[in-house]
Enzyme design. Structure first.
Site, PDB file in Angstrom:
ATOM      1  N   LYS A   1     -20.800  53.963  10.596  1.00 37.27           N
ATOM      2  CA  LYS A   1     -20.952  52.519  10.324  1.00 37.27           C
ATOM      3  C   LYS A   1     -22.347  52.034  10.726  1.00 37.27           C
ATOM      4  O   LYS A   1     -23.019  51.371   9.945  1.00 37.27           O
ATOM      5  CB  LYS A   1     -19.897  51.706  11.100  1.00 37.27           C
ATOM      6  CG  LYS A   1     -18.471  51.988  10.700  1.00 37.27           C
ATOM      7  CD  LYS A   1     -17.511  50.994  11.339  1.00 37.27           C
ATOM      8  CE  LYS A   1     -17.468  51.035  12.856  1.00 37.27           C
ATOM      9  NZ  LYS A   1     -16.964  52.299  13.433  1.00 37.27           N
TER      10      LYS A   1
ATOM     11  N   ARG B   1     -11.213  44.003  14.519  1.00 29.47           N
ATOM     12  CA  ARG B   1     -10.690  45.287  14.964  1.00 29.47           C
ATOM     13  C   ARG B   1      -9.200  45.226  15.280  1.00 29.47           C
ATOM     14  O   ARG B   1      -8.611  46.236  15.658  1.00 29.47           O
ATOM     15  CB  ARG B   1     -11.420  45.665  16.239  1.00 29.47           C
ATOM     16  CG  ARG B   1     -12.309  46.921  16.105  1.00 29.47           C
ATOM     17  CD  ARG B   1     -12.882  47.150  17.449  1.00 29.47           C
ATOM     18  NE  ARG B   1     -13.558  48.335  17.748  1.00 29.47           N
ATOM     19  CZ  ARG B   1     -14.868  48.529  17.665  1.00 29.47           C
ATOM     20  NH1 ARG B   1     -15.633  47.635  17.103  1.00 29.47           N
ATOM     21  NH2 ARG B   1     -15.390  49.634  18.123  1.00 29.47           N
TER      22      ARG B   1
ATOM     23  N   ARG C   1     -24.293  62.145  19.605  1.00 24.71           N
ATOM     24  CA  ARG C   1     -24.937  60.897  19.192  1.00 24.71           C
ATOM     25  C   ARG C   1     -25.918  60.363  20.248  1.00 24.71           C
ATOM     26  O   ARG C   1     -25.618  60.363  21.429  1.00 24.71           O
ATOM     27  CB  ARG C   1     -23.869  59.835  18.931  1.00 24.71           C
ATOM     28  CG  ARG C   1     -24.471  58.475  18.568  1.00 24.71           C
ATOM     29  CD  ARG C   1     -23.537  57.641  17.780  1.00 24.71           C
ATOM     30  NE  ARG C   1     -22.495  57.036  18.588  1.00 24.71           N
ATOM     31  CZ  ARG C   1     -21.616  56.166  18.097  1.00 24.71           C
ATOM     32  NH1 ARG C   1     -21.642  55.833  16.828  1.00 24.71           N
ATOM     33  NH2 ARG C   1     -20.690  55.658  18.882  1.00 24.71           N
TER      34      ARG C   1
ATOM     35  N   ARG D   1     -24.781  56.493  24.703  1.00 23.72           N
ATOM     36  CA  ARG D   1     -23.915  55.382  25.106  1.00 23.72           C
ATOM     37  C   ARG D   1     -22.956  55.821  26.199  1.00 23.72           C
ATOM     38  O   ARG D   1     -22.449  56.938  26.165  1.00 23.72           O
ATOM     39  CB  ARG D   1     -23.110  54.874  23.891  1.00 23.72           C
ATOM     40  CG  ARG D   1     -23.873  53.877  23.062  1.00 23.72           C
ATOM     41  CD  ARG D   1     -23.182  53.570  21.773  1.00 23.72           C
ATOM     42  NE  ARG D   1     -21.767  53.249  21.871  1.00 23.72           N
ATOM     43  CZ  ARG D   1     -21.039  52.773  20.866  1.00 23.72           C
ATOM     44  NH1 ARG D   1     -21.609  52.560  19.698  1.00 23.72           N
ATOM     45  NH2 ARG D   1     -19.760  52.517  21.021  1.00 23.72           N
TER      46      ARG D   1
ATOM     47  N   ARG E   1     -10.883  55.206  22.462  1.00 23.35           N
ATOM     48  CA  ARG E   1     -11.374  54.445  21.302  1.00 23.35           C
ATOM     49  C   ARG E   1     -10.677  54.874  20.016  1.00 23.35           C
ATOM     50  O   ARG E   1     -10.331  54.041  19.175  1.00 23.35           O
ATOM     51  CB  ARG E   1     -12.895  54.618  21.168  1.00 23.35           C
ATOM     52  CG  ARG E   1     -13.639  53.825  22.227  1.00 23.35           C
ATOM     53  CD  ARG E   1     -15.012  54.385  22.503  1.00 23.35           C
ATOM     54  NE  ARG E   1     -15.895  54.286  21.369  1.00 23.35           N
ATOM     55  CZ  ARG E   1     -16.971  55.053  21.184  1.00 23.35           C
ATOM     56  NH1 ARG E   1     -17.261  55.984  22.044  1.00 23.35           N
ATOM     57  NH2 ARG E   1     -17.728  54.869  20.145  1.00 23.35           N
TER      58      ARG E   1
HETATM   59  P1  AMP Z   1     -18.787  49.749  18.781  1.00 23.97           P
HETATM   60  O1  AMP Z   1     -20.267  49.720  19.029  1.00 23.97           O
HETATM   61  O2  AMP Z   1     -18.395  49.023  17.545  1.00 23.97           O
HETATM   62  O3  AMP Z   1     -18.226  51.136  18.874  1.00 23.97           O
HETATM   63  O4  AMP Z   1     -18.113  48.923  19.989  1.00 23.97           O
HETATM   64  C1  AMP Z   1     -18.272  49.336  21.327  1.00 23.97           C
HETATM   65  C2  AMP Z   1     -17.221  48.684  22.196  1.00 23.97           C
HETATM   66  O5  AMP Z   1     -17.389  47.247  22.191  1.00 23.97           O
HETATM   67  C3  AMP Z   1     -15.784  48.897  21.778  1.00 23.97           C
HETATM   68  O6  AMP Z   1     -15.261  50.142  22.217  1.00 23.97           O
HETATM   69  C4  AMP Z   1     -15.099  47.702  22.446  1.00 23.97           C
HETATM   70  O7  AMP Z   1     -14.987  47.889  23.840  1.00 23.97           O
HETATM   71  C5  AMP Z   1     -16.131  46.597  22.231  1.00 23.97           C
HETATM   72  N1  AMP Z   1     -15.905  45.921  20.925  1.00 23.97           N
HETATM   73  C6  AMP Z   1     -16.745  45.934  19.849  1.00 23.97           C
HETATM   74  N2  AMP Z   1     -16.234  45.205  18.848  1.00 23.97           N
HETATM   75  C7  AMP Z   1     -15.040  44.737  19.279  1.00 23.97           C
HETATM   76  C8  AMP Z   1     -14.023  43.938  18.686  1.00 23.97           C
HETATM   77  N3  AMP Z   1     -14.120  43.488  17.433  1.00 23.97           N
HETATM   78  N4  AMP Z   1     -12.929  43.652  19.440  1.00 23.97           N
HETATM   79  C9  AMP Z   1     -12.792  44.082  20.694  1.00 23.97           C
HETATM   80  N5  AMP Z   1     -13.718  44.854  21.311  1.00 23.97           N
HETATM   81  C10 AMP Z   1     -14.832  45.187  20.621  1.00 23.97           C
END
Ligand code: AMP
Length: 217
Positions: A14, A89, A128, A161, A172
């Site tokens: 993504k 999400r 990554r 990360r 996740r």
């Molecule tokens: P990502 O970079 O999209 O993988 O997001 C990293 C982390 O941010 C996730 O594992 C969640 O802890 C938090 N996060 C990101 N987007 C959301 C969302 N829409 N709802 C809840 N937590 C989120």
């Protein structure tokens, strides 16, 4: 107008595809994950509140997340389209988002889903590396930067990360299947969903995505 949601499990690509879509179609890339990481790095009240949840791979509350997105989507740069990455999400987030999109006249009109098998996701996440400055993603095995450890786009040092470890990844992925995957049906029923194979070559996927986006813009 391209009001897009980009969906897919963690590691599907993504972030990688969001960067060029935003650039080529001139729409803001809104990543809730990036927004949360920025809040954590700045040590803000929000950042301190969510740190443990994010680093362990769990989801931030729907209430906090929706408030953040509503504020961001109301900004003038979203008037001519947007690319949401990592939001919604959960079903409650999708329902709240539908309501807010109608309220501010910025409802979603296209959902891109990048699917990918679990075993590929696990390998990708382990390798990554990301740029904390511009958000670009690389991989030490499959998508190496030109200079080791340095972002090709902006020259900043790359990092791994905190939640890109085996333990957080498991959480996740489980959260993805439990809370996020049901959204695919939610958007399919509304006729908004387009499916793509995240396991194909990045250039092939880019060409397929471009063809659809050109037709829809
Ligand atoms: P990502 O970079 O999209 O993988 O997001 C990293 C982390 O941010 C996730 O594992 C969640 O802890 C938090 N996060 C990101 N987007 C959301 C969302 N829409 N709802 C809840 N937590 C989120």
């Amino acid at each position: 107008m391209l009001n897009i949601i980009l969906m897919g499990p963690p590691g599907a690509g993504k972030g990688t595809h969001a960067v060029w879509i935003a650039k080529d179609f001139n729409i803001p890339h809104i990543s809730t994950g990036d927004m949360f990481r920025e809040a954590m790095a700045s040590g803000s009240e929000l950042g301190n509140k969510i740190k443990e949840v994010v680093n362990s791979g769990n989801l931030v509350s729907d209430e906090l997340t929706c408030a953040l997105v509503k504020d961001r989507l109301s900004q003038p740069d979203c008037a001519n389209g947007y690319l949401l990455d990592g939001f919604p999400r959960t079903i409650p987030q999708a329902e709240a988002f539908k309501k807010m999109g109608e309220e501010i006249g910025r409802g979603v009109n296209l959902v891109l889903n990048i699917g990918c098998p679990d075993e590929i996701l696990i390998q990708r996440i382990a390798g990554r590396r990301v740029c904390p400055q511009c958000g670009a993603s690389f991989n030490v095995n499959t998508m190496k930067p030109k200079v080791e450890g340095i972002c090709d786009e902006c020259g900043h040092e790359l990092i791994q990360r905190k939640d890109d470890n085996a333990e957080s990844f498991k959480v996740r992925l489980a959260n993805y299947y439990k809370s996020t995957a049901p959204l695919l049906d939610f958007y399919k029923e509304q006729g908004l969903l387009a499916d793509f194979d995240g396991n194909s070559e990045a250039a092939t996927l880019k060409a397929e995505l471009t063809a659809l986006l050109e037709a829809k813009k």
